[in-house]
Design a protein around this motif. Structure first.
Motif, PDB file in Angstrom:
ATOM      1  N   PHE A 283      45.611  54.624  42.208  1.00  0.00           N
ATOM      2  CA  PHE A 283      46.428  53.626  41.533  1.00  0.00           C
ATOM      3  C   PHE A 283      45.632  52.343  41.300  1.00  0.00           C
ATOM      4  CE2 PHE A 283      50.660  55.522  43.198  1.00  0.00           C
ATOM      5  CZ  PHE A 283      50.512  56.576  42.312  1.00  0.00           C
ATOM      6  N   THR A 284      46.160  51.525  40.422  1.00  0.00           N
ATOM      7  CA  THR A 284      45.473  50.299  40.028  1.00  0.00           C
ATOM      8  C   THR A 284      45.583  49.231  41.110  1.00  0.00           C
ATOM      9  OG1 THR A 284      47.468  49.559  38.894  1.00  0.00           O
ATOM     10  CG2 THR A 284      45.822  50.736  37.581  1.00  0.00           C
ATOM     11  N   ASN A 285      44.682  48.262  41.050  1.00  0.00           N
ATOM     12  CA  ASN A 285      44.719  47.131  41.980  1.00  0.00           C
ATOM     13  C   ASN A 285      46.058  46.412  41.881  1.00  0.00           C
ATOM     14  OD1 ASN A 285      42.130  47.700  42.748  1.00  0.00           O
ATOM     15  ND2 ASN A 285      41.174  46.009  41.649  1.00  0.00           N
ATOM     16  N   GLY A 286      46.569  45.998  43.015  1.00  0.00           N
ATOM     17  CA  GLY A 286      47.835  45.284  43.050  1.00  0.00           C
ATOM     18  C   GLY A 286      49.041  46.158  43.323  1.00  0.00           C
ATOM     19  N   THR A 287      48.872  47.491  43.286  1.00  0.00           N
ATOM     20  CA  THR A 287      49.987  48.377  43.617  1.00  0.00           C
ATOM     21  C   THR A 287      50.384  48.164  45.078  1.00  0.00           C
ATOM     22  OG1 THR A 287      49.221  50.029  42.022  1.00  0.00           O
ATOM     23  CG2 THR A 287      50.773  50.772  43.691  1.00  0.00           C
ATOM     24  N   GLU A 288      51.662  48.005  45.323  1.00  0.00           N
ATOM     25  CA  GLU A 288      52.129  47.683  46.673  1.00  0.00           C
ATOM     26  C   GLU A 288      52.281  48.935  47.532  1.00  0.00           C
ATOM     27  OE1 GLU A 288      55.695  45.397  46.411  1.00  0.00           O
ATOM     28  OE2 GLU A 288      54.626  43.535  45.925  1.00  0.00           O
ATOM     29  N   VAL A 289      51.886  48.797  48.794  1.00  0.00           N
ATOM     30  CA  VAL A 289      52.035  49.860  49.794  1.00  0.00           C
ATOM     31  C   VAL A 289      52.718  49.233  51.010  1.00  0.00           C
ATOM     32  CG1 VAL A 289      50.848  51.505  51.293  1.00  0.00           C
ATOM     33  CG2 VAL A 289      49.968  51.052  48.995  1.00  0.00           C
ATOM     34  N   THR A 290      53.746  49.907  51.498  1.00  0.00           N
ATOM     35  CA  THR A 290      54.476  49.421  52.668  1.00  0.00           C
ATOM     36  C   THR A 290      53.957  50.124  53.916  1.00  0.00           C
ATOM     37  OG1 THR A 290      56.454  48.994  51.357  1.00  0.00           O
ATOM     38  CG2 THR A 290      56.740  49.136  53.734  1.00  0.00           C
TER      39      THR A 290
ATOM     40  N   ALA B 290      46.024  46.054  69.026  1.00  0.00           N
ATOM     41  CA  ALA B 290      46.580  46.591  70.274  1.00  0.00           C
ATOM     42  C   ALA B 290      47.484  45.548  70.918  1.00  0.00           C
ATOM     43  CB  ALA B 290      45.456  46.977  71.228  1.00  0.00           C
ATOM     44  N   SER B 291      48.525  46.034  71.549  1.00  0.00           N
ATOM     45  CA  SER B 291      49.396  45.154  72.323  1.00  0.00           C
ATOM     46  C   SER B 291      48.808  44.961  73.717  1.00  0.00           C
ATOM     47  CB  SER B 291      50.801  45.746  72.426  1.00  0.00           C
ATOM     48  OG  SER B 291      50.752  46.958  73.159  1.00  0.00           O
ATOM     49  N   GLU B 292      49.433  44.108  74.499  1.00  0.00           N
ATOM     50  CA  GLU B 292      48.977  43.918  75.877  1.00  0.00           C
ATOM     51  C   GLU B 292      49.488  45.000  76.804  1.00  0.00           C
ATOM     52  OE1 GLU B 292      50.034  40.029  77.147  1.00  0.00           O
ATOM     53  OE2 GLU B 292      48.516  39.029  75.909  1.00  0.00           O
ATOM     54  N   LYS B 293      50.353  45.845  76.307  1.00  0.00           N
ATOM     55  CA  LYS B 293      50.921  46.904  77.120  1.00  0.00           C
ATOM     56  C   LYS B 293      50.384  48.248  76.645  1.00  0.00           C
ATOM     57  CE  LYS B 293      55.346  48.213  79.194  1.00  0.00           C
ATOM     58  NZ  LYS B 293      56.807  47.993  79.189  1.00  0.00           N
ATOM     59  N   ALA B 294      50.053  49.118  77.579  1.00  0.00           N
ATOM     60  CA  ALA B 294      49.556  50.443  77.231  1.00  0.00           C
ATOM     61  C   ALA B 294      50.706  51.317  76.738  1.00  0.00           C
ATOM     62  CB  ALA B 294      48.877  51.095  78.434  1.00  0.00           C
ATOM     63  N   GLY B 295      50.386  52.242  75.839  1.00  0.00           N
ATOM     64  CA  GLY B 295      51.412  53.128  75.321  1.00  0.00           C
ATOM     65  C   GLY B 295      50.949  53.833  74.059  1.00  0.00           C
ATOM     66  N   ARG B 296      51.923  54.343  73.285  1.00  0.00           N
ATOM     67  CA  ARG B 296      51.636  55.107  72.069  1.00  0.00           C
ATOM     68  C   ARG B 296      52.079  54.299  70.850  1.00  0.00           C
ATOM     69  NH1 ARG B 296      50.867  60.624  71.261  1.00  0.00           N
ATOM     70  NH2 ARG B 296      51.244  60.925  73.480  1.00  0.00           N
ATOM     71  N   LEU B 297      51.159  54.163  69.885  1.00  0.00           N
ATOM     72  CA  LEU B 297      51.415  53.390  68.675  1.00  0.00           C
ATOM     73  C   LEU B 297      51.532  54.355  67.498  1.00  0.00           C
ATOM     74  CD1 LEU B 297      51.483  50.484  67.418  1.00  0.00           C
ATOM     75  CD2 LEU B 297      49.022  50.723  67.099  1.00  0.00           C
ATOM     76  N   LEU B 298      52.675  54.316  66.782  1.00  0.00           N
ATOM     77  CA  LEU B 298      52.913  55.190  65.642  1.00  0.00           C
ATOM     78  C   LEU B 298      52.803  54.381  64.353  1.00  0.00           C
ATOM     79  CD1 LEU B 298      55.991  57.242  66.925  1.00  0.00           C
ATOM     80  CD2 LEU B 298      53.558  57.734  67.209  1.00  0.00           C
ATOM     81  N   VAL B 299      52.139  54.957  63.340  1.00  0.00           N
ATOM     82  CA  VAL B 299      51.888  54.255  62.090  1.00  0.00           C
ATOM     83  C   VAL B 299      52.220  55.177  60.922  1.00  0.00           C
ATOM     84  CG1 VAL B 299      50.182  52.994  60.728  1.00  0.00           C
ATOM     85  CG2 VAL B 299      50.012  52.997  63.201  1.00  0.00           C
ATOM     86  N   THR B 300      52.829  54.610  59.858  1.00  0.00           N
ATOM     87  CA  THR B 300      53.102  55.362  58.642  1.00  0.00           C
ATOM     88  C   THR B 300      53.068  54.402  57.462  1.00  0.00           C
ATOM     89  OG1 THR B 300      54.628  56.909  57.560  1.00  0.00           O
ATOM     90  CG2 THR B 300      55.608  55.086  58.775  1.00  0.00           C
ATOM     91  N   ALA B 301      53.003  54.950  56.248  1.00  0.00           N
ATOM     92  CA  ALA B 301      52.960  54.132  55.041  1.00  0.00           C
ATOM     93  C   ALA B 301      53.800  54.792  53.959  1.00  0.00           C
ATOM     94  CB  ALA B 301      51.520  53.953  54.570  1.00  0.00           C
ATOM     95  N   SER B 302      54.201  54.007  52.959  1.00  0.00           N
ATOM     96  CA  SER B 302      54.963  54.539  51.826  1.00  0.00           C
ATOM     97  C   SER B 302      54.546  53.822  50.554  1.00  0.00           C
ATOM     98  CB  SER B 302      56.472  54.377  52.058  1.00  0.00           C
ATOM     99  OG  SER B 302      56.822  53.010  52.175  1.00  0.00           O
ATOM    100  N   CYS B 303      54.624  54.564  49.439  1.00  0.00           N
ATOM    101  CA  CYS B 303      54.291  54.015  48.117  1.00  0.00           C
ATOM    102  C   CYS B 303      55.090  54.788  47.080  1.00  0.00           C
ATOM    103  CB  CYS B 303      52.792  54.123  47.860  1.00  0.00           C
ATOM    104  SG  CYS B 303      52.256  53.465  46.269  1.00  0.00           S
ATOM    105  N   ASN B 304      55.814  54.078  46.229  1.00  0.00           N
ATOM    106  CA  ASN B 304      56.623  54.715  45.180  1.00  0.00           C
ATOM    107  C   ASN B 304      57.557  55.777  45.745  1.00  0.00           C
ATOM    108  OD1 ASN B 304      55.286  53.136  43.316  1.00  0.00           O
ATOM    109  ND2 ASN B 304      53.820  54.730  42.729  1.00  0.00           N
TER     110      ASN B 304
END
Length: 401
Positions: free
Chosen positions: A148-155, A182-196
């Motif tokens: 996609f072109t520059n400036g397309t938004e991704v959440t 990273a947070s100051e607390k140990a644990g599991r970090l979940l990450v996801t993204a969305s576009c259109n």
């Protein structure tokens, strides 16, 4: 008169034919901007004698396209492999007689149909605190794999325990990226993204405890006697990092023991739920131990001082077979019981000039130790013997016969 009329008629028809047969090709298609996947046809008006091809160039390469002729209209169908590729496409209409006609087509990514997302997260393990982070890279594409072109938004969304955070980033130079600290607390970090309205897969980064800080140790034993048989146990406190996270299971903790003579002993254990345990046999003689535990290069404990009382006060030495057989024992422990099997007994044999001839070592059994002085190795004469066991040394002079 008829001749004049016929001549004029022929001259007029010839003029019209010349005009229609000699005009240059003209581009009829005015559209220059398309969406990837569109059906693209370039139409030219040309006389019937015009023969030419269309040269198309883009990031994929170059192709020659033959026309479809309909009356005086030449139609060139752009191949789908070219019309599905976003970016700039250059075309050139080439004939044998006329000068080439050229132009450009601007093909934009298809954001109206299915959006595909490739996402990458790394490193997948980070250290608790405000320094370490994982980088999250998102590459949204259309159904034809056009970025996609520059400036397309991704959440971007990330979740840690009960907190879900969201921020919007933009594509720049084909990709969108951000860092997840990273947070100051140990644990599991979940990450996801969305576009259109398309969501990426869920990715995980593990936040591990930071480096351990100094801790304390303690000991436990059944008695305080140096019998070389019982076990002393060492335990650490719950070892944590500076943010009070319990350090990871499997962390190696090494216990270094220094005795009165400056000799160093070592035992080790790994942490389970932040606690490390290690064991060591009691010494065989009166001793004082200084114990300090270390996590190499990271943290250390306090120093324990442990005293051991002598379990063996004395032992007899007897001879038989004309002093060729030497018995040490019975060796009694602190309750007058036979010392446990396996106590080391050492015999050093010197000649009459006090030169060391041999060192013999054996272990006790049923409180006794036995040595044989064979005449094959030791001729008749005077010998000085030194017996060492349980921290007690005895010097004896004997005549071997």
């Amino acid at each position: 008169v008829w001749l004049v009329i016929l001549t004029q008629g022929c001259s007029s028809e010839t003029a019209e034919l010349d005009i229609s047969d000699n005009y240059p090709p003209v581009l009829l298609t005015k559209e220059t901007s398309y969406i990837a996947g569109d059906n693209i046809t370039l139409r030219f008006k040309a006389n019937q004698n015009t023969r030419g091809v269309l040269v198309v160039k883009n990031a994929l390469g170059s192709s020659l396209i033959e026309p479809v002729v309909k009356d005086s209209i030449l139609e060139f169908q752009i191949p789908t492999s070219y019309s599905q590729k976003a970016g700039l496409s250059h075309w050139e209409f080439v004939t044998a007689k006329e000068n080439p006609i050229s132009g450009n087509l601007q093909i934009a990514p298809n954001t109206e149909k299915t959006t595909l997302i490739e996402s990458y997260l790394g490193p997948r393990s980070i250290i608790a605190g405000n320094i370490d982070y994982s980088m999250f890279i998102i590459v949204p594409t259309d159904m034809f794999d056009n970025t996609f072109t520059n400036g397309t938004e991704v959440t971007v969304k990330h979740q840690f325990e009960d907190t879900i955070s969201q921020n919007i980033i933009e594509i720049e130079n084909l990709v969108a990226w951000t860092t997840i600290g990273a947070s100051e607390k140990a644990g599991r970090l979940l990450v996801t993204a969305s576009c259109n309205t398309t969501d990426s897969k869920e990715l995980t980064s593990l936040v591990y405890p930071s480096n351990a800080i100094d801790f304390t140790i303690s000991s436990k034993r059944d008695h305080q006697y140096a019998d070389g048989n019982q076990i002393i146990s060492f335990s650490s406190s719950v070892i944590t990092d500076q943010f009070n996270n319990t350090i990871s299971d499997g962390t190696l903790v090494t216990f270094i023991i220094a005795d009165k003579a400056g000799n160093l002993l070592q035992t080790s254990g790994i942490t389970i739920n932040g606690i490390a345990n290690a064991k060591l046999l009691h010494p065989v003689k009166e001793e004082r131990w200084q114990i300090t535990a270390y996590i190499t290069g990271v943290a250390k404990s306090n120093t324990l001082t442990i005293d051991f009382k002598a379990a063996v006060k004395d032992y007899p030495v007897t001879f038989s077979d004309e002093n060729r057989t030497l018995f040490v024992g019975p060796i009694k422990s602190f309750m007058n019981q036979n010392i446990p099997d396996g106590l080391e007994v050492q015999l050093l044999i010197y000649n009459s000039q006090n030169k060391l001839l041999e060192t013999k070592i054996t272990t006790s059994r049923n409180g006794m130790a036995k040595f044989e002085l064979s005449p094959d190795f030791f001729a008749n004469g005077h010998y000085n013997l030194k017996i060492n066991s349980a921290g007690i040394s005895k010097n004896i002079t004997v005549d071997l016969k």
